[in-house]
Structures are given as C-alpha cells and as structure tokens.
Design an enzyme around this catalytic site. Structure first.
Site: not given
Ligand code: PEP
Ligand code: MG
Length: 578
Positions: A194, A301, A337, A436, A459-460, A470, A507
């Site tokens: 935080h 999110r 989402r 993803e 990201n995924d 990750r 995203c």
């Molecule tokens: C992703 O996986 O790229 C994504 C945007 O979702 P999160 O980072 O919430 O898994």
């Molecule tokens: Mg994701």
C-alpha cells in the site's frame, strides 16, 4: 562518500533532495506479566487506546480524502476498521484475562499473529495487508506507551526531503507533508504494498527493497532518486549531479509535452486510428482514466472487488459499482471482465481447493462455469448496469469454444431472466473474450466466429506459451512478449479476428510498453489498453508513426528469430522520448 544502490522502482519519477533517515524507534514497556487484579485495568487501557487510535485514523482519513482523494482515504479507513474490529478486541481481551499479560503484550501478540496469518495465505495482495495490520498494532502500542509518533514527524518536513526509512507504514505515507517531500527510499517494501500504491498516486518517486539503505545513508546526505529505473545515488560527484539535473529538467518538459496530447486522438500521421484505453481495478480509478485522455476502459479487473473481504460482493453492490463506472465515462466503451479468480489471485472464501499448479487449475471462466450462482449474479449486475453507458463484457481464460458457448448460454439466460422481470438491458452490449491461452490463439478463427471482440492478455499468453511462471524471478528471462513464438500468436489472433470481422485489442502489460506500440500497430491492432499513466506516451508514439511504416516494422520483425535482436531494434525506434 558517493554511494549507489539498486532497488525496486516502486513509483516513477526523478528527484533529488536531502535525506531524512527514519529508523523504527523500538517501542518498549515495563513488564509483561500482570496479576489477576490488573486485568480490568489493562482491558480498559486497551479500550481507551483503541478509541484514540480510531479517532486519529478517522482524522487522518478525512485529511487524506481532501488532499489525495477517496481511494487513498479508504486505505486509512480500512485501518480504522482493523483497529476497531471486535475480533481484535476479543483476542486482546482473552490474552489479557487468560494469560495475565499487559495490554501492550496482548496487542503486540494479537496483531503479529493476524499479520502472519495474512502473509501465510500465499497471496501477494493479502500479504501486503499484513503491513496494515502491523501498522495498526504499532499505533495502539505507541498510544499505550507514549512513544514518538513517526506519522507526526513525516507530516512536517523541510523542503526537498528524501525520506530514507526501513519501511514506511501506509498511515505514515498518507500523513507525509506532500508540499515538501521529494522522494522515498526504503529498505523494505514492494510494488504492490500500500505504501507503493500511495506513493504512486501522490506522485512521489520511490525506490524500495534496498536492503540496508538506512545503514549507509545519513540524515543530511544529498540523495538522487530514480523511481523509473530503481537507482539511488548518495552524495553524487559533480558530474553525476549535473547529468541528473538535466534528466530532471527533461522529464518535466516531457510531462508538459505529453499533457498537450490529452484531447487529441490516437491516430497515425496517415490517418489510421487506434483506440487507447485504460486498465482499472475499481470505480475509484475513473478520474485517472479521465485525466489520461483515454478513449475508454479496455480492462476492468473485477476480481479486485472480491479481494480483501470475507464474502463475495452482492449483486446490488456490484451493480452500483458498474453503474458508476459506466455512467461517469459514458459514452466511452467500458470492457468489464468477469471474475478472474484463481491462479495468483487467491480469494479464500471462494473455497478453491489447494492445487499443485494454480495457474493451470480452477481459474477464471473455469471457476465461474462451475460456480454458476457467483457467475450469474455478476452477469445480472452487469446487464442491469448496461443501460447506463457502453458496456462490453469479457470472459477471461477461454481455452476452447465449449467454454465460450457455455458462458454465452449463461449470459443469454440471465438476459432473458432480467427481461422477464421487466428490467431494461441495453441492446448494444458486446460480448468478447480474452485471448491469453495459446489454444485460444490457435483457434482464433473458430472463436472469432462466435464473439464480438478479442482482447489479448499477454501476461498470461507469455506465461503459457513460454511455460514460465509469471511470478517466478528464476525464469523471468522467458517472461517477455518479444519472443517470436508469442509474436506469431498475437499476429495470428489479430489476422483471424479481422478475417471474421471483429475488433482485436490488447490489455496485457505489453500494450503499454513503448517499443511494442509501433509493432502492434503494424500488426493491425485496433485497441491498446494499459495503465492510465502510460496512455499519453503510447498516443505520442502513434501520432508520430505512419501506418505504412508500422506495417514495415512488423514485416521486418517477423523475419527475426532472436528476441534480443527484436527488442533492441524496437527499442531503438522509440528511444527518443524515453
Ligand atoms: C493478462 O493475462 O495479460 C491480463 C491482462 O490479465 P491478468 O494480468 O489480470 O491475468
Ligand atoms: Mg490474464
């Protein structure tokens, strides 16, 4: 002596100032044991200290609400709830009356046990809340013992101060004298604490996780803080100082330049439009979206609405939040989402059984299709809110067409249910999926035929394509979207989506990386969604680019086999302005 440290870049920006080193004063008190006769006295001392702590926190929360805003005030408000929590009072009272210990000992033990429990849940977000619990405990202890209040110290600083501390509690950060603080340097802390969140929203450059800065820096030292890269320079040589001074001036000029783009569209020099959107985690971030000059929200999110509480938010609670975001940003499109719980986002009350590989387990749409009640109440809240703005609903982690069909069946049935209740549902709601999982990218043609849009979650997608966790630093060299295998899946998703006539956005973090922007534009991406603060730079890159050149960049990159070569080529294209 000139010294240099490397840490975690926790809040962006460059600054220089005089160090004020704060170490944690050890709070001490006389004896631990009390006799049975002392029980009532200790319990009332504790009750009185809690009352004072709650009053202090409420005052601080009001002060923060007027200086920083409601989102930041909520962090302090949450601490006030922790301090007055009947569960804490019961625990402390039991310790005093059963173990016959002083109020100080009972408070310290009870708060430490709760903090350890939060840390042990294996969730980064909840672990960060342990800092709040310890902060509350320390405040009550300071009141009981009359120890110095560090929050009062940081609330009254000399101009251009860099605070150097072992750690800063969130309530101390919130109390900081914003007019005079230049930067923050901490031995501990991480990006999701935080304290880091507050520093970012207060616009204070911060470097954290330095280990032992407090042991090497002395109050009065001149400190240069680079919150973009995580560098800290102490008592620099004259040459280093003048170079840093130039960098600070350049950064200020860049900020002013970028702010001029706020009301301009994300369009290339030859007229190709790319939508630039923001990623958010709650209604409190709407003002950041507005300030950034975004075209809308490309990823809300919603799991952040479910985290840090004891039960799921009700349909009505969710409805109010979705309605607020949709109406405040209307008519801009908002991609919301559905719940992406599981993986690293553990939500204990959902009762997901322990899994050997949570990222490959009962996550996101998989969980929602099993927990239909949870899924349907979110869909009801979303569709009830749909008439207040432009809603796009997105399902996460879809791996196969049967999941998309099953999710759409629930969507259609919830819609029919609401209509039979006489509730208006907007007729322009789009339904799309995150791409993803590599299987979704491979079957993009099939999936595109049955939904309205794709948003690529790099990201995924990177983690599943490169088979690298990750969050595991040992394999972080594989966690890079510029690997050719990932780029091919992205390009394929865009091409197949377009072939079926749907729009394709992104995203994941890659969307906000400056070197990725020309490449993704060249691949034909329709929308890029990123942290609100990254939008102005992405817009600038797009406006300085021609679509024809961007296509050429992708054609060049698609022939390269080496990630390092791809990265250095793309970084070279956007170097000016970095
Ligand atoms: C992703 O996986 O790229 C994504 C945007 O979702 P999160 O980072 O919430 O898994
Ligand atoms: Mg994701």
């Amino acid at each position: 002596m000139s010294l240099q440290f490397e840490g975690i870049p926790a809040a962006p920006g460059l600054c220089k100032g005089k160090a004020v080193v704060l170490t944690q004063e050890k709070i001490e008190w006389a004896g631990r044991d009390i006799g049975a006769a002392g029980v009532d006295n200790e319990i009332s001392r504790f009750a009185r200290a809690v009352e004072i702590a709650v009053t202090q926190l409420e005052d601080l929360s009001r002060q923060v609400a007027s200086t920083l805003g409601e989102a930041e005030a909520e962090i302090i408000g949450a601490q006030s709830l922790m301090a007055s929590d009947p569960g804490l009072a019961e625990d402390v009272t039991n310790r005093i009356s059963q173990e016959l210990v002083s109020a100080e000992n009972a408070v310290q033990d009870a708060c430490e046990e709760q903090a350890k429990m939060l840390e042990g849940l294996g969730d980064e977000y909840l672990a960060a809340r342990a800092a709040d619990m310890r902060d509350v405990g320390r405040r009550i202890l300071a009141i009981l013992t009359g120890a110095t209040d560090r929050a009062a110290l940081v609330g009254n600083l000399e101009p251009d101060t860099v605070i150097v501390a072992d750690d800063l509690a969130p309530s101390e950060t919130a109390a900081i004298d914003v007019a005079n603080i230049a930067g923050i340097v901490l031995d501990g802390g991480g990006r999701t604490s935080h304290t880091a969140i507050l520093a970012r929203s207060m616009g204070i450059p911060a470097v954290m996780g330095l280990g032992n800065a407090t042991g090497s820096i002395t109050s009065g030292d001149l400190v240069l803080v680079d919150g973009n890269q995580g560098h800290v320079q102490v008592n620099p040589e004259p040459g280093q100082l003048s170079k840093f001074g130039q960098a600070i001036n350049l950064e200020a000029i860049r900020k002013r330049e970028l702010s001029l783009l706020k009301n301009l569209p994300g369009v290339t020099a030859d007229g190709h439009h790319v939508e630039l959107a923001s990623n958010i985690g709650g209604a409190k971030e709407v003002s950041l979206v507005q300030d950034s000059g975004s075209d809308g929200v490309g990823l809300f999110r919603t799991e952040f609405l479910f985290i840090d509480r004891n039960s799921a938010p009700s349909e009505d609670e969710q409805f109010e939040i979705y309605k607020e975001v949709l109406s405040e940003l209307a008519p801009k499109p908002i991609v919301i989402r559905t719940l992406d719980a599981g993986g690293d986002k553990d939500i204990p009350y959902l009762g997901i059984p322990a899994e050997a590989n949570p990222f490959l387990g009962l996550r996101a749409i998989r969980l929602c299709l099993q927990e239909k009640g949870l899924f349907r109440s979110q869909l009801r809240a979303l569709l009830r809110a749909s008439s207040f703005g432009t809603l796009r609903i997105m399902f996460p982690m879809v791996a196969d067409i049967h999941e998309l069909r099953a999710a759409k069946r629930e969507y259609e049935s919830v819609k029919a249910e609401l209509e039979s209740e006489g509730i208006t549902v907007a007729d322009n709601v789009q339904v799309g999926i995150m791409v993803e999982v590599p299987s979704a990218a491979m079957q993009a043609d099939v999936l595109a035929a049955e939904c309205d849009f794709f948003s690529i979650g790099t990201n995924d997608l990177v983690q599943y394509t490169m088979a690298c966790d990750r969050g595991n630093p040992a394999v972080s060299y594989l966690s890079d979207p510029f690997y050719p295998a990932v780029l091919r899946l992205i390009a394929r998703t865009i091409e197949e989506g377009h072939r079926k006539g749907i729009w394709v956005g992104m995203c994941g973090e890659m969307a906000g990386m400056p070197p990725a922007v020309p490449l993704l534009v060249g691949m034909g991406i329709d929308e890029l969604s990123m942290a609100p603060a990254s939008v102005p730079r992405a817009k600038e890159i797009i406006r300085n680019l021609s679509y024809e050149d961007a296509k050429g960049i992708w054609h060049k990159v698609r022939k390269m086999a080496d990630r390092a070569e791809i990265r250095s080529y793309l970084e070279g294209l956007v170097e000016i302005g970095e």
